[in-house]
Scaffold this active site. Structure first.
Site, PDB file in Angstrom:
ATOM      1  N   ALA A 156       8.142  24.488  53.858  1.00 34.27           N
ATOM      2  CA  ALA A 156       7.651  25.823  53.522  1.00 34.27           C
ATOM      3  C   ALA A 156       6.156  25.825  53.183  1.00 34.27           C
ATOM      4  CB  ALA A 156       8.443  26.392  52.352  1.00 34.27           C
ATOM      5  N   CYS A 157       5.561  24.648  53.066  1.00 36.57           N
ATOM      6  CA  CYS A 157       4.165  24.505  52.660  1.00 36.57           C
ATOM      7  C   CYS A 157       3.231  24.551  53.869  1.00 36.57           C
ATOM      8  CB  CYS A 157       4.010  23.176  51.919  1.00 36.57           C
ATOM      9  SG  CYS A 157       2.317  22.653  51.634  1.00 36.57           S
ATOM     10  N   SER A 158       2.255  25.436  53.831  1.00 41.92           N
ATOM     11  CA  SER A 158       1.319  25.564  54.958  1.00 41.92           C
ATOM     12  C   SER A 158       0.466  24.308  55.124  1.00 41.92           C
ATOM     13  CB  SER A 158       0.429  26.797  54.788  1.00 41.92           C
ATOM     14  OG  SER A 158      -0.376  26.677  53.629  1.00 41.92           O
TER      15      SER A 158
END
Length: 122
Positions: A8-10
């Site tokens: 979920a982390c860019s």
């Protein structure tokens, strides 16, 4: 080379994209699902040359609940920090890339990811 990510982390997705663009050989560890043990965290800290508080996301809700901002940041508190990271993996800064030369980097910038690739090709 291994990369610890939260999908979920860019920053994690960006690092994966850079590794793919470089044709790097790596494995992915979704560390929120495959939680690192205290010993694994100690080993990565040794490879990073950092202390546990250096890789702790202190703005996370778990950090605030634990009151991490008030914890000592010295050798006497080191194990307490490592235990907190193992019990609350969301607190671990990401992505962490372990290079094939035995070092590791926090790959939050393009330069850090490139450095990890370079270290793994040496």
């Amino acid at each position: 080379m291994e990369i610890w990510i939260n999908p979920a982390c860019s920053k994690c997705r960006s690092a994966i994209g850079l590794l793919d663009a470089e044709g790097a050989d790596y494995t992915v560890r979704r560390y929120l699902e495959d939680v690192p043990s205290e010993d694994e965290i100690r080993a990565v800290l040794g490879r990073l040359g950092l202390e546990p508080w250096d890789i702790t996301r202190t703005q996370e809700a778990d950090a605030k609940e634990l009151g991490l901002k008030d914890w000592a940041r010295d050798e006497s508190a080191r194990d307490r920090w490592i235990t907190a990271l193992a019990e609350h993996p969301k607190l671990i800064q990401r992505p962490i890339i372990t290079a094939d030369d035995g070092t590791a980097l926090v790959g939050r910038s393009e330069e850090a990811v490139q450095e990890a690739v370079s270290r793994s090709r040496s």
